[in-house]
Design an enzyme around this catalytic site. Structure first.
Site, PDB file in Angstrom:
ATOM      1  N   ARG A  75       0.833  -1.214   0.000  1.00 36.46           N
ATOM      2  CA  ARG A  75       0.000   0.000   0.000  1.00 36.46           C
ATOM      3  C   ARG A  75       0.865   1.261   0.000  1.00 36.46           C
ATOM      4  NH1 ARG A  75      -1.906   2.040   4.373  1.00 36.46           N
ATOM      5  NH2 ARG A  75      -2.392   0.077   5.410  1.00 36.46           N
TER       6      ARG A  75
ATOM      7  N   TYR B  83     -14.124  15.408 -17.649  1.00 32.88           N
ATOM      8  CA  TYR B  83     -14.618  14.050 -17.457  1.00 32.88           C
ATOM      9  C   TYR B  83     -15.696  14.060 -16.365  1.00 32.88           C
ATOM     10  CZ  TYR B  83     -14.463   9.054 -16.518  1.00 32.88           C
ATOM     11  OH  TYR B  83     -14.783   7.734 -16.347  1.00 32.88           O
TER      12      TYR B  83
ATOM     13  N   ASP C 207      -5.228  16.906 -16.564  1.00 27.72           N
ATOM     14  CA  ASP C 207      -5.608  15.549 -16.953  1.00 27.72           C
ATOM     15  C   ASP C 207      -5.264  15.429 -18.438  1.00 27.72           C
ATOM     16  OD1 ASP C 207      -6.942  13.309 -17.900  1.00 27.72           O
ATOM     17  OD2 ASP C 207      -8.702  13.601 -16.630  1.00 27.72           O
TER      18      ASP C 207
ATOM     19  N   LYS D 280      -6.873   4.069 -20.275  1.00 26.92           N
ATOM     20  CA  LYS D 280      -7.146   4.423 -21.681  1.00 26.92           C
ATOM     21  C   LYS D 280      -5.910   4.163 -22.551  1.00 26.92           C
ATOM     22  CE  LYS D 280     -10.849   5.683 -19.554  1.00 26.92           C
ATOM     23  NZ  LYS D 280     -11.103   7.038 -19.102  1.00 26.92           N
TER      24      LYS D 280
HETATM   25  C1  PLP Z   1     -11.518   7.627 -17.916  1.00 30.92           C
HETATM   26  C2  PLP Z   1     -11.108   8.993 -17.553  1.00 30.92           C
HETATM   27  C3  PLP Z   1     -10.892   9.358 -16.214  1.00 30.92           C
HETATM   28  C4  PLP Z   1     -11.124   8.389 -15.078  1.00 30.92           C
HETATM   29  O1  PLP Z   1     -10.211   7.344 -15.120  1.00 30.92           O
HETATM   30  P1  PLP Z   1     -10.545   5.863 -14.553  1.00 30.92           P
HETATM   31  O2  PLP Z   1      -9.301   5.116 -14.887  1.00 30.92           O
HETATM   32  O3  PLP Z   1     -11.767   5.398 -15.261  1.00 30.92           O
HETATM   33  O4  PLP Z   1     -10.781   6.013 -13.095  1.00 30.92           O
HETATM   34  C5  PLP Z   1     -10.470  10.638 -15.946  1.00 30.92           C
HETATM   35  N1  PLP Z   1     -10.266  11.542 -16.939  1.00 30.92           N
HETATM   36  C6  PLP Z   1     -10.462  11.220 -18.225  1.00 30.92           C
HETATM   37  C7  PLP Z   1     -10.223  12.269 -19.266  1.00 30.92           C
HETATM   38  C8  PLP Z   1     -10.886   9.951 -18.591  1.00 30.92           C
HETATM   39  O5  PLP Z   1     -11.100   9.659 -19.871  1.00 30.92           O
END
Ligand code: PLP
Length: 392
Positions: free
Chosen positions: A60, A113, A185, A210
């Site tokens: 952890r 998001y 992000d 992704k």
């Molecule tokens: C999918 C996504 C998230 C969240 O990520 P997870 O891995 O699903 O928790 C955050 N920001 C963007 C732009 C995303 O496409």
């Protein structure tokens, strides 16, 4: 160092080299999976080192497989340190909760998001942290939204589903002047297209679920930044426990090695499709930063190595037309998420933006006829043919 002289595709393949190397002699060519919760020590002195945070102790708090992935992404982003999480959302929560406290204010982009917007609107207020939403592709609007209590600006390099491109250098200048953390992000851009730290971001976040993982088989989140910025989040991660499982880290790292290859092909396919879609009957509008018709075309050319691999488009016939198209695709998969080797289609009005009132969706420009395509690595002619037959 050799690594710094390499081009991105070479870096992606070699980013984790040596991260797991044993003290002496040969080591596994591919990173091993440290599928363990704890670590053994030869003596009390070594155990004491671990207890002081200078060696691995408990998964952890840290694990070599997690760190191999986090450091590899950090090297690609040009950051000093990285940290891996169980998902993109746990990485984002870590970034926000480790850097903010009661009474702070956050400015965030519209069209973020859905999960991020929910954290801002439902979770942070309970911790006494308020926010203002504004359009991050308009630096003037962001500046007007800043308050004396603003401590963080949260934006996406490229937004969903209209693919607006944030003016990162202008935003970083605003943040630097006022000592505000710029949290980016960069899930849609990947380090292959843009490295926000080079433009002045404080922390870069990825849903590695992704593009970085790339195969739709693993959930992971990554934060990259300075050693200081990351150290604060590491403490938060140990407390809240959103750590990445070692096997998931290994899978994501395996995906990462082909990141450049995949993203280049995906972007080429997306450009081919965007151009093809523009001329088709039944398509009313195409949103793709690589097209001169996109409002951020010039900025995309300036900030992104390529205009990305996401394409959104509006079909004739509104919601009915979109549903018909959705039902008729044969090659393209009807699935949420994005960034996979396979092309994926979603209908934002019924999925990612379903919880918004129709009027708010309309204000954001997300019509009933809008569809979003995450373009994969298939042959581009096959993809265009699938779109063509679905429109008939
Ligand atoms: C999918 C996504 C998230 C969240 O990520 P997870 O891995 O699903 O928790 C955050 N920001 C963007 C732009 C995303 O496409």
């Amino acid at each position: 160092m050799k690594f710094d002289t390499w081009k991105l595709a070479t870096r992606a393949v070699h980013a984790a080299d040596g991260a797991w190397r044993a003290a002496a002699g040969e080591s596994s060519h591919v990173p091993p999976i440290y599928q363990t919760t704890n670590f053994d020590y030869p003596d009390a002195r070594a155990a004491d080192e671990a207890a002081q945070g200078r060696a691995y102790l408990y998964t952890r708090d840290g694990n070599p497989s997690q760190d191999a992935l986090a450091q590899a992404v950090a090297r690609l982003e040009g950051g000093a340190a990285g940290l891996a999480f169980a998902s993109g959302m746990s990485a984002l929560c870590g970034a926000l909760l480790a850097h903010l406290e009661r009474g702070d204010h956050v400015v965030a982009s519209e069209g973020l998001y859905g999960g991020t917007t929910e954290v801002l609107t439902h979770l942070l207020p309970r911790a006494g942290i308020e926010h203002t939403l504004t359009q991050a592709w308009d630096a003037g609007a962001v500046e007007r939204a800043l308050k004396p209590a603003t401590r963080a600006l949260v934006v996406e390099t490229v937004t969903n589903p209209l693919l607006r491109v944030a003016d990162l250098p202008a935003l970083a200048a605003l943040c630097l002047e006022r000592r505000i953390a710029l949290i980016v992000d960069s899930t849609f851009a990947t380090p292959i297209l843009c490295r926000p730290l080079e433009h002045g971001a404080t922390l870069v976040m990825h849903s590695a679920t992704k593009y970085l993982g790339g195969h739709g088989d693993v959930m992971a989140g990554i934060l990259v930044g300075s050693s200081d910025a990351i150290a604060r989040v590491r403490t938060f991660r140990s407390m809240c426990g959103g750590v990445l499982d070692p096997f998931a880290a290994w899978l994501a790292l395996r995906g990462l090695r082909t990141l450049a290859l995949r993203v280049e092909r995906q972007c080429e396919n997306a450009a081919h499709l965007a151009r093809g879609l523009e001329g088709l009957r039944g398509i009313e509008r195409v949103h793709y930063p690589g097209l001169p018709s996109h409002p951020d075309h010039a900025r995309a050319r300036r900030l992104l190595a390529r205009p990305g691999a996401m394409v959104s488009f509006e079909v004739s016939g509104g919601g009915e037309g979109a549903r018909r198209f959705y039902d008729r695709v044969r090659l393209i998969a009807r699935a949420a998420s994005l960034g996979e080797v396979e092309s994926l289609l979603t209908h934002p009005a019924s999925f990612s933006h379903r919880s918004l009132p129709a009027a708010e969706r309309a204000r954001l420009g997300i019509g009933e006829g809008l569809l979003r395509l995450s373009v994969g690595i298939e042959d581009p002619d096959d993809l265009l043919e699938d779109v063509r037959q679905a429109l008939q």
